[in-house]
Motif scaffolding. Structure first.
Motif, PDB file in Angstrom:
ATOM      1  N   ARG A  51       7.411   2.991  15.655  1.00  0.00           N
ATOM      2  CA  ARG A  51       6.549   3.095  14.274  1.00  0.00           C
ATOM      3  C   ARG A  51       7.041   3.586  13.552  1.00  0.00           C
TER       4      ARG A  51
ATOM      5  N   THR B 139      12.244   2.238  13.097  1.00  0.00           N
ATOM      6  CA  THR B 139      13.139   1.241  12.870  1.00  0.00           C
ATOM      7  C   THR B 139      13.027   1.049  11.721  1.00  0.00           C
TER       8      THR B 139
ATOM      9  N   ASP C 247      10.820  -0.580   9.756  1.00  0.00           N
ATOM     10  CA  ASP C 247       9.055  -1.786   9.493  1.00  0.00           C
ATOM     11  C   ASP C 247       8.520  -1.027   9.003  1.00  0.00           C
TER      12      ASP C 247
ATOM     13  N   ARG D  27       8.989   0.269   4.976  1.00  0.00           N
ATOM     14  CA  ARG D  27       9.383  -0.665   4.400  1.00  0.00           C
ATOM     15  C   ARG D  27       8.174  -1.785   4.005  1.00  0.00           C
ATOM     16  N   ALA D  28       7.094  -1.374   4.994  1.00  0.00           N
ATOM     17  CA  ALA D  28       6.297  -2.293   4.368  1.00  0.00           C
ATOM     18  C   ALA D  28       5.061  -1.651   3.705  1.00  0.00           C
TER      19      ALA D  28
ATOM     20  N   THR E 190       6.041  -8.958   7.616  1.00  0.00           N
ATOM     21  CA  THR E 190       5.255  -7.714   8.439  1.00  0.00           C
ATOM     22  C   THR E 190       5.073  -6.900   7.276  1.00  0.00           C
TER      23      THR E 190
ATOM     24  N   PRO F 162       3.196  -1.374  12.097  1.00  0.00           N
ATOM     25  CA  PRO F 162       3.101  -2.510  10.907  1.00  0.00           C
ATOM     26  C   PRO F 162       3.239  -3.559  11.719  1.00  0.00           C
TER      27      PRO F 162
ATOM     28  N   ALA G  46       3.184  -7.409  12.226  1.00  0.00           N
ATOM     29  CA  ALA G  46       4.157  -8.790  11.783  1.00  0.00           C
ATOM     30  C   ALA G  46       3.615 -10.039  11.558  1.00  0.00           C
TER      31      ALA G  46
END
Length: 207
Positions: free
Chosen positions: A105, A108, A110, A113-114, A170, A186, A188
């Protein structure tokens, strides 16, 4: 050595020599000291290292104890400070889960960005602020959303916040109990998370 390779080496060393593992990552040692001095761990609640998906500890006890000692926090295995465990402890976890390694977490991209953050905003070893400080800010922003869910469980008040999904679906999730942050990660499929909540209970290893 690349920071990710150094983290890999420290994670494997942590199983046998947690003090040396933490000391091998200067940014981690400095972050623990800085967060302890600033009282940042007080913004986070309690969590168990016994993962509800795995059914076993995702950190060895000597590492659990060393982290709390460095942070100046008291803890009784397997329950400790959620910020210390989910932010820094998970970076050194080598236990596989259905969702990959716990540390992913933070690595990556993700999650950042989220959360609508800049690229690399949550990489552990960069920036003027500690990862805990950055994670606390991001989680607090999510938990302040007016569409966050509130539920009562076991005499406790919990809040579940999901951010706006990215084009790929996401979204960032943050969870707090009694006003204290427990975790963020995050997801999915945020719609599936909402649909699968079921009856109120303490979630995501909260204690």
């Amino acid at each position: 050595m690349h920071p990710l390779d150094a983290l890999d080496a420290a994670a494997h060393l942590a199983a046998t020599d947690p003090a040396a593992a933490i000391s091998s990552l200067p940014w981690l040692s400095a972050s623990l000291a800085d967060d302890a001095a600033a009282g940042r761990f007080a913004r986070w609640g309690r969590s168990s290292v016994i993962d509800e998906n795995v059914g076993a500890a995702v950190l060895p006890r000597p590492l659990f104890d060393e982290l709390h000692a460095r942070a100046g926090l008291e803890a009784a295995w397997p329950v400790g400070n959620a910020g210390l465990l989910h932010v820094y402890g998970y970076l050194l976890s080598t236990t596989p889960t259905p969702y990959g390694l716990k540390r992913e977490r933070w690595l990556t991209g993700d999650l950042e960005r989220a959360c609508g953050l800049a690229v690399a905003a949550l990489l552990p070893w960069i920036g003027a602020e500690t990862l805990l400080s950055r994670a606390t800010s991001a989680a607090s922003a999510l938990l302040a959303r007016p569409d966050a869910l509130t539920e009562e469980a076991e005499g406790r008040t919990a809040r579940i916040a999901l951010g706006a999904p990215l084009p790929d679906g996401t979204a960032a999730l943050a969870y707090a109990v009694d006003g204290l942050i427990v975790t963020m990660f995050p997801v999915a499929d945020p719609a599936a998370v909402r649909a699968g909540l079921g009856a109120p209970r303490l979630r995501w290893n909260a204690a």
